[in-house]
Design a protein around this motif. Structure first.
Motif, PDB file in Angstrom:
ATOM      1  N   UNK A  57       0.826  -1.197   0.000  1.00  0.00           N
ATOM      2  CA  UNK A  57       0.000   0.000   0.000  1.00  0.00           C
ATOM      3  C   UNK A  57       0.855   1.240   0.000  1.00  0.00           C
ATOM      4  N   UNK A  58       0.229   2.408  -0.010  1.00  0.00           N
ATOM      5  CA  UNK A  58       0.974   3.657  -0.055  1.00  0.00           C
ATOM      6  C   UNK A  58       1.628   3.958   1.279  1.00  0.00           C
ATOM      7  N   UNK A  59       2.780   4.508   1.256  1.00  0.00           N
ATOM      8  CA  UNK A  59       3.450   4.871   2.492  1.00  0.00           C
ATOM      9  C   UNK A  59       2.973   6.198   3.054  1.00  0.00           C
ATOM     10  N   UNK A  60       2.404   7.035   2.172  1.00  0.00           N
ATOM     11  CA  UNK A  60       1.978   8.372   2.577  1.00  0.00           C
ATOM     12  C   UNK A  60       0.560   8.633   2.089  1.00  0.00           C
ATOM     13  N   UNK A  61      -0.292   9.056   2.997  1.00  0.00           N
ATOM     14  CA  UNK A  61      -1.691   9.339   2.658  1.00  0.00           C
ATOM     15  C   UNK A  61      -2.037  10.739   3.175  1.00  0.00           C
ATOM     16  N   UNK A  62      -2.616  11.579   2.344  1.00  0.00           N
ATOM     17  CA  UNK A  62      -3.023  12.911   2.816  1.00  0.00           C
ATOM     18  C   UNK A  62      -4.190  12.802   3.802  1.00  0.00           C
ATOM     19  N   UNK A  63      -4.285  13.731   4.745  1.00  0.00           N
ATOM     20  CA  UNK A  63      -5.417  13.725   5.681  1.00  0.00           C
ATOM     21  C   UNK A  63      -6.752  13.809   4.950  1.00  0.00           C
ATOM     22  N   UNK A  64      -7.749  13.171   5.505  1.00  0.00           N
ATOM     23  CA  UNK A  64      -9.133  13.100   5.027  1.00  0.00           C
ATOM     24  C   UNK A  64      -9.330  12.124   3.872  1.00  0.00           C
ATOM     25  N   UNK A  65      -8.246  11.558   3.359  1.00  0.00           N
ATOM     26  CA  UNK A  65      -8.363  10.605   2.257  1.00  0.00           C
ATOM     27  C   UNK A  65      -8.594   9.190   2.787  1.00  0.00           C
ATOM     28  N   UNK A  66      -8.715   8.249   1.851  1.00  0.00           N
ATOM     29  CA  UNK A  66      -8.918   6.846   2.222  1.00  0.00           C
ATOM     30  C   UNK A  66      -7.625   6.053   2.077  1.00  0.00           C
ATOM     31  N   UNK A  67      -7.285   5.355   3.132  1.00  0.00           N
ATOM     32  CA  UNK A  67      -6.123   4.466   3.120  1.00  0.00           C
ATOM     33  C   UNK A  67      -6.568   3.102   2.615  1.00  0.00           C
ATOM     34  N   UNK A  68      -5.833   2.568   1.660  1.00  0.00           N
ATOM     35  CA  UNK A  68      -6.136   1.237   1.134  1.00  0.00           C
ATOM     36  C   UNK A  68      -4.886   0.364   1.222  1.00  0.00           C
ATOM     37  N   UNK A  69      -4.995  -0.733   1.924  1.00  0.00           N
ATOM     38  CA  UNK A  69      -3.886  -1.678   2.079  1.00  0.00           C
ATOM     39  C   UNK A  69      -4.330  -3.068   1.645  1.00  0.00           C
ATOM     40  N   UNK A  70      -3.414  -3.822   1.099  1.00  0.00           N
ATOM     41  CA  UNK A  70      -3.711  -5.177   0.659  1.00  0.00           C
ATOM     42  C   UNK A  70      -2.744  -6.156   1.315  1.00  0.00           C
ATOM     43  N   UNK A  71      -3.272  -7.294   1.703  1.00  0.00           N
ATOM     44  CA  UNK A  71      -2.458  -8.378   2.244  1.00  0.00           C
ATOM     45  C   UNK A  71      -2.538  -9.559   1.282  1.00  0.00           C
ATOM     46  N   UNK A  72      -1.401  -9.931   0.729  1.00  0.00           N
ATOM     47  CA  UNK A  72      -1.337 -11.069  -0.181  1.00  0.00           C
ATOM     48  C   UNK A  72      -0.912 -12.302   0.604  1.00  0.00           C
ATOM     49  N   UNK A  73      -1.704 -13.350   0.483  1.00  0.00           N
ATOM     50  CA  UNK A  73      -1.482 -14.572   1.246  1.00  0.00           C
ATOM     51  C   UNK A  73      -0.931 -15.662   0.333  1.00  0.00           C
ATOM     52  N   UNK A  74       0.064 -16.364   0.803  1.00  0.00           N
ATOM     53  CA  UNK A  74       0.591 -17.513   0.067  1.00  0.00           C
ATOM     54  C   UNK A  74       0.764 -18.684   1.029  1.00  0.00           C
ATOM     55  N   UNK A  75       0.736 -19.865   0.469  1.00  0.00           N
ATOM     56  CA  UNK A  75       0.917 -21.074   1.277  1.00  0.00           C
ATOM     57  C   UNK A  75      -0.373 -21.703   1.748  1.00  0.00           C
ATOM     58  N   UNK A  76      -1.482 -20.966   1.650  1.00  0.00           N
ATOM     59  CA  UNK A  76      -2.791 -21.486   2.050  1.00  0.00           C
ATOM     60  C   UNK A  76      -3.854 -20.678   1.326  1.00  0.00           C
ATOM     61  N   UNK A  77      -4.980 -21.323   1.014  1.00  0.00           N
ATOM     62  CA  UNK A  77      -6.085 -20.587   0.421  1.00  0.00           C
ATOM     63  C   UNK A  77      -6.761 -19.738   1.487  1.00  0.00           C
ATOM     64  N   UNK A  78      -7.135 -18.550   1.129  1.00  0.00           N
ATOM     65  CA  UNK A  78      -7.750 -17.621   2.069  1.00  0.00           C
ATOM     66  C   UNK A  78      -9.116 -18.109   2.547  1.00  0.00           C
ATOM     67  N   UNK A  79      -9.676 -19.100   1.870  1.00  0.00           N
ATOM     68  CA  UNK A  79     -10.974 -19.654   2.264  1.00  0.00           C
ATOM     69  C   UNK A  79     -10.844 -20.959   3.039  1.00  0.00           C
ATOM     70  N   UNK A  80      -9.638 -21.313   3.433  1.00  0.00           N
ATOM     71  CA  UNK A  80      -9.418 -22.550   4.178  1.00  0.00           C
ATOM     72  C   UNK A  80     -10.122 -22.488   5.533  1.00  0.00           C
ATOM     73  N   UNK A  81     -10.810 -23.534   5.871  1.00  0.00           N
ATOM     74  CA  UNK A  81     -11.570 -23.605   7.116  1.00  0.00           C
ATOM     75  C   UNK A  81     -10.697 -23.303   8.334  1.00  0.00           C
TER      76      UNK A  81
END
Length: 121
Positions: A8-32
């Motif tokens: 994600x972005x390292x710098x975000x201006x005030x009042x804006x929206x922060x968007x971050x993503x987490x990429x997962x490997x080694x397991x499916x994100x839907x694993x029980x």
């Protein structure tokens, strides 16, 4: 081996929206029994849980964020994302994604390395 990587972005201006993503490997994100969370640590403070979702897609949020946060999942990319709107300098922190899984073998947690986010104009 379960691995998580924030982006994600390292710098975000005030009042804006922060968007971050987490990429997962080694397991499916839907694993029980897997639960996926976003956590942050502001300078000089402890860890703060922001929210998360279960393997079935149920969402959970910290009341302290007052509905500013939302979390989405992309099963095709094996990613989950955090959106935090109306950010202020108080949202400056290291943001981490986390995986928590319980089974008959016990409980395990996996962490990303964290990404620094600074809210500033």
């Amino acid at each position: 081996q379960v691995q998580l990587q924030e982006s994600g972005p390292g710098l975000v201006p005030p009042s804006q929206t922060l968007a971050l993503t987490c990429t997962v490997s080694g397991v499916s994100i839907t694993t029980t029994n897997y639960y996926w969370s976003w956590i942050r640590q502001a300078p000089g403070k402890g860890l703060e849980w922001l929210g998360g979702l279960s393997y079935s897609g149920t969402e959970y949020y910290s009341p302290s964020l007052k509905s500013r946060a939302s979390i989405s999942i992309d099963t095709a990319k094996n990613q989950f994302s955090l959106f935090l709107n109306s950010v202020t300098p108080e949202d400056t922190a290291v943001y981490l994604c986390n995986a928590d899984v319980s089974s008959v073998m016990g409980r395990s947690q996996y962490w990303g390395q964290g990404t620094q986010v600074t809210v500033s104009s």
